[in-house]
Design a protein around this motif. Structure first.
Motif, PDB file in Angstrom:
ATOM      1  N   ASN A  89       0.788 -10.620   1.990  1.00  0.00           N
ATOM      2  CA  ASN A  89      -0.031  -9.521   1.470  1.00  0.00           C
ATOM      3  C   ASN A  89       0.798  -8.496   0.711  1.00  0.00           C
ATOM      4  O   ASN A  89       0.323  -7.902  -0.261  1.00  0.00           O
ATOM      5  N   GLN A  90       2.034  -8.275   1.144  1.00  0.00           N
ATOM      6  CA  GLN A  90       2.911  -7.319   0.465  1.00  0.00           C
ATOM      7  C   GLN A  90       3.226  -7.779  -0.956  1.00  0.00           C
ATOM      8  O   GLN A  90       3.257  -6.977  -1.882  1.00  0.00           O
ATOM      9  N   GLN A  93       0.235  -7.109  -3.041  1.00  0.00           N
ATOM     10  CA  GLN A  93       0.130  -5.675  -3.328  1.00  0.00           C
ATOM     11  C   GLN A  93       1.084  -5.265  -4.456  1.00  0.00           C
ATOM     12  O   GLN A  93       0.706  -4.498  -5.336  1.00  0.00           O
ATOM     13  N   ASP A  97      -0.191  -3.802  -7.953  1.00  0.00           N
ATOM     14  CA  ASP A  97       0.273  -2.509  -8.476  1.00  0.00           C
ATOM     15  C   ASP A  97       0.842  -2.659  -9.883  1.00  0.00           C
ATOM     16  O   ASP A  97       0.601  -1.806 -10.746  1.00  0.00           O
ATOM     17  N   LYS A 125      -8.911  -2.127  -7.803  1.00  0.00           N
ATOM     18  CA  LYS A 125      -7.881  -2.811  -7.011  1.00  0.00           C
ATOM     19  C   LYS A 125      -8.510  -3.815  -6.055  1.00  0.00           C
ATOM     20  O   LYS A 125      -8.010  -4.937  -5.905  1.00  0.00           O
ATOM     21  N   TRP A 129      -7.727  -7.867  -6.078  1.00  0.00           N
ATOM     22  CA  TRP A 129      -6.907  -8.343  -4.970  1.00  0.00           C
ATOM     23  C   TRP A 129      -7.037  -9.856  -4.778  1.00  0.00           C
ATOM     24  O   TRP A 129      -6.056 -10.587  -4.778  1.00  0.00           O
ATOM     25  N   TYR A 133      -4.300 -12.807  -5.416  1.00  0.00           N
ATOM     26  CA  TYR A 133      -3.923 -13.646  -4.277  1.00  0.00           C
ATOM     27  C   TYR A 133      -4.110 -15.120  -4.622  1.00  0.00           C
ATOM     28  O   TYR A 133      -3.222 -15.943  -4.409  1.00  0.00           O
TER      29      TYR A 133
END
Length: 164
Positions: A89-90, A93, A97, A125, A129, A133
């Motif tokens: 997930n990081q 993110q 960003d 966002k 997402w 992903y």
């Protein structure tokens, strides 16, 4: 028959409404007509392809886009089933960003971006997402598939000789 299909594509591409309906189903994923025609009109506009002036190019582009969408969903289905492919997930993110920062840079400010999308930044966002992903998952899956392949000079020359 071909002219009939072209006519339908032209009608839908000039429609301002999102076209409801299903173009394809791949596993649990549905390709809607709205999604398909949105991508088709965006790419056609970018490439300067007009359904009225160059209908054969437009039809070829439509087929290629549909095929691309279906292929992405096929890869996604296999990538989700492959337990060796993991996306943190990081990492998503960070990529999200970066994407938002590029959007902001292209339109000038966060307020302009929100105005362009018609949504607050948090909603933008949230919408991107899953897309990011999935793209990362597919890319990692593809890398896993091709990790063992090595192409040397001999293979390149052989390929060249065969397909001059």
């Amino acid at each position: 028959m071909k002219n009939f299909i072209i006519s339908i594509l032209i009608c839908f591409s000039f429609s301002e409404e999102i076209v409801d309906g299903i173009m394809a189903v791949v596993g649990d994923n549905i390709v809607t007509k709205g999604e398909f025609f949105y991508q088709l009109s965006s790419i056609a506009n970018q490439r300067g392809i007009s359904p009225t002036q160059t209908p054969l190019k437009y039809e070829k582009l439509a087929n290629a886009i549909l095929e691309d969408i279906i292929n992405r969903y096929v890869f996604l289905e296999y990538a989700e089933k492959d337990s060796s492919v993991v996306v943190d997930n990081q990492e998503v993110q960070i990529q999200l960003d970066n994407q938002i920062a590029m959007f902001v840079q292209s339109v000038g400010s966060i307020d302009s971006l929100e105005s362009t999308f018609g949504k607050p930044i948090q909603q933008i966002k949230a919408d991107y997402w899953e897309e990011i992903y999935n793209a990362m998952l597919i890319e990692r899956f593809r890398l896993n598939l091709t990790a063992g392949f090595v192409v040397g000079k001999k293979e390149v020359e052989l390929f060249y000789d065969i397909y001059k």
